[in-house]
Design a protein around this motif. Sequence first.
Motif, PDB file in Angstrom:
ATOM      1  N   LYS A  49      23.123  28.616  27.269  1.00 19.14           N
ATOM      2  CA  LYS A  49      23.722  28.095  28.519  1.00 19.14           C
ATOM      3  C   LYS A  49      23.686  29.337  29.545  1.00 19.14           C
ATOM      4  O   LYS A  49      24.797  29.365  30.322  1.00 19.14           O
ATOM      5  N   LEU A  97      28.222  30.975  36.272  1.00 23.35           N
ATOM      6  CA  LEU A  97      27.689  30.621  35.006  1.00 23.35           C
ATOM      7  C   LEU A  97      28.574  31.004  33.950  1.00 23.35           C
ATOM      8  O   LEU A  97      28.243  30.935  32.881  1.00 23.35           O
ATOM      9  N   THR A 109      31.792  26.804  31.972  1.00 22.11           N
ATOM     10  CA  THR A 109      30.441  26.333  31.415  1.00 22.11           C
ATOM     11  C   THR A 109      30.665  25.612  30.109  1.00 22.11           C
ATOM     12  O   THR A 109      31.497  26.032  29.322  1.00 22.11           O
ATOM     13  N   SER A 136      19.000  27.820  29.543  1.00 19.55           N
ATOM     14  CA  SER A 136      20.261  26.797  29.876  1.00 19.55           C
ATOM     15  C   SER A 136      19.402  25.424  29.328  1.00 19.55           C
ATOM     16  O   SER A 136      18.638  25.191  29.169  1.00 19.55           O
ATOM     17  N   HIS A 172      27.191  22.403  33.481  1.00 17.40           N
ATOM     18  CA  HIS A 172      26.954  23.345  34.487  1.00 17.40           C
ATOM     19  C   HIS A 172      27.307  22.702  35.933  1.00 17.40           C
ATOM     20  O   HIS A 172      26.961  21.437  35.874  1.00 17.40           O
TER      21      HIS A 172
END
Length: 533
Positions: free
Chosen positions: A469, A261, A266, A474, A166
């Motif tokens: 994720k 995101l 990612t 996450s 991230h």
Amino acid sequence: SQVKSKEEKSFSGSASSDHQLIFYIGVSWPDRAVPLPPGPRPAHKSSGSLHQGFSGLTHLLHWPLTPGDGGDLLASTSPQTSTYHLRSPAQTSYTLGGYLEAILIARDHQGRPKAHGGDLFRAQLLGPDLKAGVPGDVTDLENGTYLLTLPLLWAGQAQVQVRLIHSSEAVGVLRGIWRDQWATVDFTGYFRGPTGYEETVTCNVNPLLIGEEEGTCHYRDEDSGELWFCARPPTLPCDSLVGHSSGRYWNVTTPHEEALLARNVTNKTLPQGIPPVWVAQENNRILSPEQPCRPGIPAPRPSGFYHQNVWHSLSCSSRSFSTADSILRCLAGHVVHMMGDSTVRQWWEYLRDTVPALKPVDLHATYHTGPLMAVDTTRAIVLHWRTHSWPLRSLRTPVAALHSVVRELGGLAGGPHTVVVLSLGAHFTTFPPSIFVQRLAGVRAAVAALLAREPGTLVVIKLANTGYKSVYGSDWFTLQVNRLLRAAFVDLRVAFVDAWEMTSSLALPDSIHPGRCIVRNEVDFLLSHVCPT
């Protein structure tokens, strides 16, 4: 931490008008003076005290502050333009047992170096031909650069790989959600009347998440002291709650936050920055400690590495249980209680599928929540698994089957033939950390009580592994959960299985439910504590 009390009407399984005092605990974050939204405080009779370093979460949950991208996606960290290089000039070969160091420079999508830290990078050293791998340490220098440290633990070729899990801007979104949102999901409660008529309502960890407090049913676990809340059904009483299941996933992000995101930025591998290196061979030696595995051994970093797809612990002499007979010899005379989420149910399934002598017993339970049991009566082996109680994302399951871990631990006599495995955390990433803290407080107290009455009991804590994720699960959330898990049990005589490192060492896709190779090594490490020699 700040503690406040509030008097509310209690419906502990009934529509009683009695009053009870409910306590809430809040935990402050490093970058904010406002405490987290309130959550029920556990009221276990012998809750004990948490480890000194666990009582304040500020330092445990530290993460560098990030200014954000100002709404400009191109200003966020890019996996395509970020680069890394060796810290020192390349060598012809490297020494087994040494380290490789590299400098990573984070850049935005226009190639401009970042001036702050906070990105979540993951570094690995891989030996594809040797089926080898080890996680590297990533030190955030908080100025846009990162120091990568990778141990050289096998002879032969080794290749550095770095992934951006991230960006710092995405982490800022996740932290804001964890700090400001009281939840990102809800649950469904099923109420049934005497004629079979049912009503469904919304349930959650906090009464303010489901409507007016006067219109809620309160349920208190008598063993853990934790509270659960459901909206009052239209006509049925509070004590008619019979079923539980997942509810909705809430939309908690803006379009810009969703872009930060998104999959295209990612969990992406950075362009190769370092050519393969060669580690000099020394009699084909594999670095591994000689002391047998036992509870209470401090965990090094990294905790181990893979070679030929076999996990070699760096804390103790881990063993391989490659045949059904070797597993049976180890487990003979043992009762194993596995409690927690579905990632430890995978251990139960692996043993059931690998050892034909372990026969499943049909308990007529909901499979995905349990309880499950397998036995070998000839060798006196019993394997149990059951999920923990709510909050639990699951298919519909009977409420009566949702036992708290504290309740289950309190009912164990313990002893040298008892093995307890706990896997906690995966279902708590959708709530602020205070909710997980209260769960850990009760479980830690129950573990301490079990070890006090029977010190010979083996208790194993499985850390949460890599996987999701998203804003609901996450890896960044999981990192924080694992920090709390270690802190909760660090001063107790328990063993840890570092599933985080075991699922982030090989060149395999991340999965919340890892494949057989990973599960086999996790179970082998468990058995290394059951049968250290």
